[in-house]
Design a protein around this motif. Sequence first.
Motif, short mmCIF file in Angstrom:
data_model
loop_
_atom_site.label_atom_id
_atom_site.label_comp_id
_atom_site.label_asym_id
_atom_site.label_seq_id
_atom_site.Cartn_x
_atom_site.Cartn_y
_atom_site.Cartn_z
N ARG A 1 0.94 -1.18 0.10
CA ARG A 1 0.00 -0.05 0.05
C ARG A 1 0.98 1.31 0.04
N ALA A 2 1.90 1.01 0.97
CA ALA A 2 2.94 2.30 0.98
C ALA A 2 3.32 2.76 -0.46
N ALA A 3 3.77 1.48 -1.27
CA ALA A 3 4.41 1.64 -2.54
C ALA A 3 3.22 2.13 -3.32
N ARG A 4 2.20 1.89 -3.50
CA ARG A 4 1.09 2.15 -4.59
C ARG A 4 0.28 3.68 -3.91
N LEU B 1 1.28 5.67 -1.85
CA LEU B 1 1.95 6.84 -1.34
C LEU B 1 3.28 7.18 -2.40
N ASP B 2 3.24 6.40 -3.20
CA ASP B 2 4.21 6.77 -4.56
C ASP B 2 5.58 6.40 -4.14
N ALA B 3 5.63 5.37 -3.17
CA ALA B 3 7.03 5.33 -2.87
C ALA B 3 7.88 4.43 -3.93
N GLY B 4 8.38 4.74 -4.87
CA GLY B 4 8.88 3.94 -5.93
C GLY B 4 10.23 3.45 -5.87
N GLU B 5 10.81 3.60 -4.66
CA GLU B 5 12.22 3.38 -4.17
C GLU B 5 12.21 2.84 -2.94
N VAL C 1 9.03 -7.62 -3.16
CA VAL C 1 7.73 -7.31 -3.14
C VAL C 1 7.39 -6.11 -3.90
N LEU C 2 8.36 -4.93 -3.55
CA LEU C 2 8.11 -3.57 -4.11
C LEU C 2 8.17 -3.72 -5.53
N ALA C 3 9.46 -4.20 -5.98
CA ALA C 3 9.59 -4.35 -7.68
C ALA C 3 8.15 -5.10 -8.13
N ALA C 4 7.69 -6.03 -7.64
CA ALA C 4 6.50 -6.65 -8.10
C ALA C 4 5.48 -5.71 -7.98
N ALA C 5 5.23 -5.04 -6.89
CA ALA C 5 3.85 -4.12 -6.90
C ALA C 5 4.00 -3.07 -7.83
#
Length: 454
Positions: free
Chosen positions: A388-391, A393-397, A424-428
């Motif tokens: 959720r943070a990645a998607r 809150l625009d956390a792309g890194e 997880v982040l790369a896949a999300a």
Amino acid sequence: MNDSPPVVVGAGPAGVRAAATLAAAGLAPIVLDEAPASGGQIYRRAPAGFTRPYRALYGFDAAKAHRLHDAFDGIRGGIDYRPDTLVWDLKHGALHCLSGKRSREVPYRDVILAPGARDRIIPFPGWTLPGIYTLGGAQIALKHQGCAIGHRIVFMGTGPLLYLVAYQYAKAGAGIAAVLDTAPFAAKSRALPGLLRGGSTFAKGLWYVAALRARGIVMANGIRPVAAEGMDTAVSALRYRNAAGTERRLACDAIAFGFGLSSETQLADLAEIPFAFDPVQQQFLPERDIAGRTPVRGVYLAGDGSGIAGADAAELGGERAALALLEDRGHAVNKPRVAALERALRKIAGFRVALDAAFPFPVDIAAGMPDETLLCRCESVTAGEFRRAARELDAGEMNRAKAFSRCGMGRCQGRVCGPAAAAVLAAALNLPPAQIGRLRGQPPVKPIPMGVGS
Ligand SMILES: Cc1cc2nc3c(=O)[nH]c(=O)nc-3n(C[C@H](O)[C@H](O)[C@H](O)COP(=O)(O)OP(=O)(O)OC[C@H]3O[C@@H](n4cnc5c(N)ncnc54)[C@H](O)[C@@H]3O)c2cc1C
């Protein structure tokens, strides 16, 4: 200043060979290691009072362990060896070292970093139940304390350590429920020509597998963990899908798991060495040449801390890095020896590529981690919260995702959850892992007490 003693961090195979090479050249290096004795992971020494013979402790590697221990014992009088000393920070030409309750600075002009590696894990539902260990943790319990982690143990994950630790447990008489490998059989078959170049190392691996089979232990390839079951007090079963996709349930009272190793790179990071993504090892690694020289003057790398290559390569790399340091200080070095070391290191590197192909890090397991899985146990962050943070809150890194979710912000500083969190982040975000970046190294690189004084 050129006379200042070089510093070696780590007294495993790489650090010991580095120190011995420097000592042979007439220098008296400072050797710092957080462990109470030299030997590192593979040649960890038994605690005082243990009387198990080398053959029982180190198996096929007993002679190598003997040689390494003898080499270190032979130079101890001529070097400044400081065991029980954790290097927890590195800045402005000084190492910050915790010994007892006090932190002291050790200034350096030249330092060889040889801090080794740690288990690489992928969390799965239930992985924090009591009775679940990393493969390395299970091995330390057996090797160092003479304890088995359970009576009916499942070994799960992938990599050479999976079979080695299962074999060591079987040999010690522990009950083994199964050895479950996430690597598909086809990956191993494809890698066979490269594996054959591994000579005796490959032969040892075959021996472990054969010995486990001969004991009638259930073994499977291409599995996927589903969940560990149990109550608050203990794990009681592992559910997994076999290669055909059918779900199975195995009763057990302990699980040892791991998916290869990650290099300990935080000190290299604090030394401001640039990093690059290594697609074979699926991790960011500090830049260095075959001699262990880095783009940062006076900082050299050796052993598994600069990329996973195993104990033999660590010994060769430690010696080579020490020779590089000596060359850079203007000492004459034995050129044929330098050439021989580099040849041997290149040969092992070829074999490692085959090993990584045979036992690939299963990125898909991390990428598909169920939302409710506890991803960061230090800060209680689930995979779903991290996504959720990645998607949203625009956390792309990775470092932004850490700041927004607190994943990787706890005691382990992302050393445990970091590799899986990156997948997880790369896949999300549907991005390649190289673009996701890595968690920046932060001091203290390992937990230190609150009240440390200097
Ligand atoms: C848990 C574990 C078990 C393993 N078991 C085996 C095995 O049985 N067989 C096998 O072939 N390979 C094994 N490996 C891989 C093997 O450890 C390496 O290939 C080999 O030991 C690498 O040597 P090294 O000198 O680079 O690192 P290591 O042997 O890991 O030595 C690194 C040393 O640095 C010290 N250190 C690390 N960080 C710091 C710090 N910040 N401050 C001070 N000291 C520090 C550590 O205490 C350690 O003594 C294992 C790896 C792990 C992580």
